[in-house]
Enzyme design. Sequence first.
Site, PDB file in Angstrom:
ATOM      1  N   TYR A 168       0.853  -1.201   0.000  1.00 63.03           N
ATOM      2  CA  TYR A 168       0.000   0.000   0.000  1.00 63.03           C
ATOM      3  C   TYR A 168       0.884   1.245   0.000  1.00 63.03           C
ATOM      4  O   TYR A 168       0.662   2.207  -0.715  1.00 63.03           O
ATOM      5  CB  TYR A 168      -0.913  -0.024   1.233  1.00 63.03           C
ATOM      6  CG  TYR A 168      -1.585   1.297   1.516  1.00 63.03           C
ATOM      7  CD1 TYR A 168      -2.503   1.830   0.615  1.00 63.03           C
ATOM      8  CD2 TYR A 168      -1.275   2.025   2.677  1.00 63.03           C
ATOM      9  CE1 TYR A 168      -3.108   3.048   0.860  1.00 63.03           C
ATOM     10  CE2 TYR A 168      -1.874   3.237   2.926  1.00 63.03           C
ATOM     11  CZ  TYR A 168      -2.780   3.748   2.012  1.00 63.03           C
ATOM     12  OH  TYR A 168      -3.367   4.961   2.254  1.00 63.03           O
TER      13      TYR A 168
ATOM     14  N   LYS B 214       4.582 -23.217  -6.662  1.00 64.15           N
ATOM     15  CA  LYS B 214       5.812 -23.771  -6.070  1.00 64.15           C
ATOM     16  C   LYS B 214       5.521 -24.034  -4.595  1.00 64.15           C
ATOM     17  O   LYS B 214       6.270 -23.612  -3.698  1.00 64.15           O
ATOM     18  CB  LYS B 214       6.961 -22.763  -6.279  1.00 64.15           C
ATOM     19  CG  LYS B 214       8.337 -23.260  -5.908  1.00 64.15           C
ATOM     20  CD  LYS B 214       8.920 -24.267  -6.874  1.00 64.15           C
ATOM     21  CE  LYS B 214      10.287 -24.738  -6.395  1.00 64.15           C
ATOM     22  NZ  LYS B 214      10.774 -25.942  -7.083  1.00 64.15           N
TER      23      LYS B 214
ATOM     24  N   ASP C 156       8.798 -25.319 -11.948  1.00 63.34           N
ATOM     25  CA  ASP C 156      10.053 -25.729 -12.602  1.00 63.34           C
ATOM     26  C   ASP C 156       9.799 -26.830 -13.636  1.00 63.34           C
ATOM     27  O   ASP C 156      10.298 -26.777 -14.768  1.00 63.34           O
ATOM     28  CB  ASP C 156      11.125 -26.138 -11.579  1.00 63.34           C
ATOM     29  CG  ASP C 156      10.565 -26.849 -10.358  1.00 63.34           C
ATOM     30  OD1 ASP C 156       9.318 -26.940 -10.226  1.00 63.34           O
ATOM     31  OD2 ASP C 156      11.354 -27.320  -9.526  1.00 63.34           O
TER      32      ASP C 156
ATOM     33  N   ASP D 208       4.719 -14.320 -15.830  1.00 62.19           N
ATOM     34  CA  ASP D 208       5.530 -13.438 -16.681  1.00 62.19           C
ATOM     35  C   ASP D 208       6.605 -14.272 -17.395  1.00 62.19           C
ATOM     36  O   ASP D 208       6.808 -14.170 -18.609  1.00 62.19           O
ATOM     37  CB  ASP D 208       6.185 -12.383 -15.774  1.00 62.19           C
ATOM     38  CG  ASP D 208       6.702 -11.196 -16.559  1.00 62.19           C
ATOM     39  OD1 ASP D 208       6.433 -11.114 -17.769  1.00 62.19           O
ATOM     40  OD2 ASP D 208       7.383 -10.345 -15.957  1.00 62.19           O
TER      41      ASP D 208
ATOM     42  N   ASP E 220       6.633 -15.675 -21.625  1.00 66.29           N
ATOM     43  CA  ASP E 220       7.694 -15.362 -22.603  1.00 66.29           C
ATOM     44  C   ASP E 220       8.254 -16.663 -23.190  1.00 66.29           C
ATOM     45  O   ASP E 220       8.531 -16.758 -24.389  1.00 66.29           O
ATOM     46  CB  ASP E 220       8.846 -14.587 -21.950  1.00 66.29           C
ATOM     47  CG  ASP E 220       8.617 -13.072 -21.998  1.00 66.29           C
ATOM     48  OD1 ASP E 220       7.445 -12.657 -22.046  1.00 66.29           O
ATOM     49  OD2 ASP E 220       9.607 -12.317 -21.984  1.00 66.29           O
TER      50      ASP E 220
END
Length: 357
Positions: A137, A184, A217, A241, A245
Amino acid sequence: MRLVVLPGDGIGPEISAATCEILQLLNERMSLGVSFETHEIGLARLRRENTTFPASVAEACRAADGIVLGPVSHATYPSRAAGGINVSGELRITLDLYANIRPSRTREGLPHWGRTPMDLVIVRENTEGFYADRNMYWGVGEFMPTPDLALAVRKISAQGSRRIAKSGFELAMSRRKKVTAVHKANVMKVSDALFLREVRDVAKKYPDVMYEEQLVDSMAALLVREASRFDVIITTNMFGDILSDEAAELSGSLGLAGSINTGEVHGMAQAQHGSAPDIAGQDRANPISLILSAAMLLNWLSRKHHKENFGLAAKAIEQAIDALLKDSGKRTCDLGGPLGTKAFTAALSNEISRHAR
Ligand code: NAD
């Protein structure tokens, strides 16, 4: 319908110009009734006004029906106090664009680098996770108690996990009805356990969707080995993210992947890749990622405002891109083709003009 265009840094102005050219063409051909408003942001604005993102531009984004954001070179921005606001992170937080939808698919006739074809969508939580600029915040989520100790905070909330899970399951219902939650939790035993608790609970409400879980992984390896087995992948911010890619590059090129950020109210098209400063200003950027992102925005607007012609315009873009990619002579340099940004955009305009009325 008002769209705000923010060209950004590096290759941003080149691929934004290409995207506007295609949207303008469809606007005329399909009577979309869209008006465009372009605002300078990023390093160019910083030189003029000591900020990469003035409040007036933020207001224009809030007031618009949709935003097209070019990539920004935020790795080279000065601190926030010195005017370096990461426009992408700022808009995701202030407009609550919590769902980042990133499809990757292989195309007929175009080489792909994974072992199998793929047609998958990564549904990435966009407003929390390990992202230090957006998970607090007040203040930032990374700090140094001593010169030799750096700490980072990862934020995972039940509400954030739940709403991204819902977005993913809804999307799966319109596709092949399979969801893979990526996590994970074997190491992040508290935060990813909370993420999984919420996703599993949402999964119960979608009995027609096949649900499975995968460690991040091994997911990275499976995308190379057998991406064809995945449909919708729901995951937290940073995992999403990185994996998106990877998936985009395996499908053919990072330059091919569309991406949209949405919340309950606002929608923002944004290329998956960064500002590619190494090829900026050389007419070598592939504009497809931003153009397909704009097509995703048209689809989103079509659903939100019940405007069928917006959906048809999005389809016209996707079909024309698929048609061009089949021809090795009509591809950009990142795909081993001969065309620069401008020549590819002209070829795409021609292709759309042949079909769209
Ligand atoms: P990048 O995605 O910009 O580039 C990685 C590689 O892919 C480069 O070799 C580049 O030339 C190539 N590439 C990327 N997009 C391409 C395209 N459309 N056509 C052809 N080739 C393309 O990643 P990076 O070099 O790690 O980051 C550069 C800058 O972008 C940094 O400042 C980073 O912070 C920023 N970034 C911004 C966003 C965003 O605005 N959403 C996302 C990621 C990175």
